[in-house]
Design an enzyme around this catalytic site. Structure first.
Site, PDB file in Angstrom:
ATOM      1  N   CYS A   1      30.047  66.053  34.003  1.00  0.00           N
ATOM      2  CA  CYS A   1      29.863  65.224  32.993  1.00  0.00           C
ATOM      3  C   CYS A   1      29.466  65.928  31.665  1.00  0.00           C
ATOM      4  O   CYS A   1      28.706  66.836  31.785  1.00  0.00           O
ATOM      5  CB  CYS A   1      28.745  64.365  33.290  1.00  0.00           C
ATOM      6  SG  CYS A   1      28.036  63.135  32.050  1.00  0.00           S
TER       7      CYS A   1
ATOM      8  N   CYS B   1      28.585  58.092  35.044  1.00  0.00           N
ATOM      9  CA  CYS B   1      27.958  59.032  35.635  1.00  0.00           C
ATOM     10  C   CYS B   1      26.518  58.528  36.230  1.00  0.00           C
ATOM     11  O   CYS B   1      25.764  58.068  35.661  1.00  0.00           O
ATOM     12  CB  CYS B   1      27.640  60.254  34.639  1.00  0.00           C
ATOM     13  SG  CYS B   1      26.593  61.547  35.469  1.00  0.00           S
TER      14      CYS B   1
ATOM     15  N   CYS C   1      23.458  60.446  34.526  1.00  0.00           N
ATOM     16  CA  CYS C   1      22.871  59.903  33.059  1.00  0.00           C
ATOM     17  C   CYS C   1      23.232  58.517  32.568  1.00  0.00           C
ATOM     18  O   CYS C   1      22.904  58.193  31.424  1.00  0.00           O
ATOM     19  CB  CYS C   1      23.214  61.274  32.258  1.00  0.00           C
ATOM     20  SG  CYS C   1      24.998  61.213  31.690  1.00  0.00           S
TER      21      CYS C   1
ATOM     22  N   CYS D   1      40.504  56.737  36.070  1.00  0.00           N
ATOM     23  CA  CYS D   1      41.143  56.993  34.587  1.00  0.00           C
ATOM     24  C   CYS D   1      39.999  57.390  33.871  1.00  0.00           C
ATOM     25  O   CYS D   1      39.351  56.500  33.267  1.00  0.00           O
ATOM     26  CB  CYS D   1      41.768  55.725  34.274  1.00  0.00           C
ATOM     27  SG  CYS D   1      42.618  55.835  32.829  1.00  0.00           S
TER      28      CYS D   1
ATOM     29  N   CYS E   1      25.480  65.391  30.737  1.00  0.00           N
ATOM     30  CA  CYS E   1      24.498  66.035  31.769  1.00  0.00           C
ATOM     31  C   CYS E   1      24.908  67.101  32.676  1.00  0.00           C
ATOM     32  O   CYS E   1      23.942  67.578  33.042  1.00  0.00           O
ATOM     33  CB  CYS E   1      23.653  64.872  32.444  1.00  0.00           C
ATOM     34  SG  CYS E   1      24.619  64.195  33.774  1.00  0.00           S
TER      35      CYS E   1
END
Length: 149
Positions: free
Chosen positions: A61, A110, A113, A135, A64
């Site tokens: 991510c 995510c 976060c 996607c 984070c």
């Protein structure tokens, strides 16, 4: 400590939730990153840096650093965004119903976060083990090549 495990077989990584206010997110992210990750925006198709990437590694991510996808699960879907058939673990991402833009889709966020990553689609006939297509916006990811991990 409130955490969860993510990662590969034989290793345990405990990650706490990342919580920031919008001012902190704006300081941390570029305007384009903020728009996608915090406002559920979408980058234009075929514009992201990871659409055609074949580099072996782990996609994390961008907000984070949580491990989200592995290059082994990336496949060519020709949709304009990087596509994966599975996250690193079932608890790496959260899935939410998205009724925006006159459609019913499943949003991918995510789990660490709560940043918007993209959407997941099922049953499209791709020859993958799951027939899922995560996607994901390139700008929501950071690729850590295998030689660096």
């Amino acid at each position: 400590m409130s955490g969860r495990s993510i990662g590969g077989v034989g290793r345990l990584v405990v990650m706490d939730k990342v919580v920031k206010d919008e001012r902190e997110w704006r300081q941390l992210l570029s305007p384009e990153e903020y728009h996608v990750l915090r406002e559920a925006g979408t980058e234009p198709p075929f514009s992201g840096e990871y659409v055609d990437t074949k580099t072996v590694g782990v996609y994390t991510c961008r907000a984070c650093g949580a491990e989200l996808f592995r290059s082994e699960t990336k496949f060519e879907s020709h949709c304009g965004w990087p596509s994966f058939y599975a996250p690193t673990s079932s608890d790496a991402v959260t899935l939410l119903e998205d009724r925006s833009h006159g459609m019913i889709r499943t949003e991918v966020r995510c789990a660490r976060c709560d940043s918007h990553l993209g959407h997941v689609f099922h049953g499209e006939g791709f020859p993958t083990p799951t027939d899922d297509r995560y996607c994901i916006n390139s700008i929501a990811l950071r690729l850590v090549p295998a030689e660096e991990s």
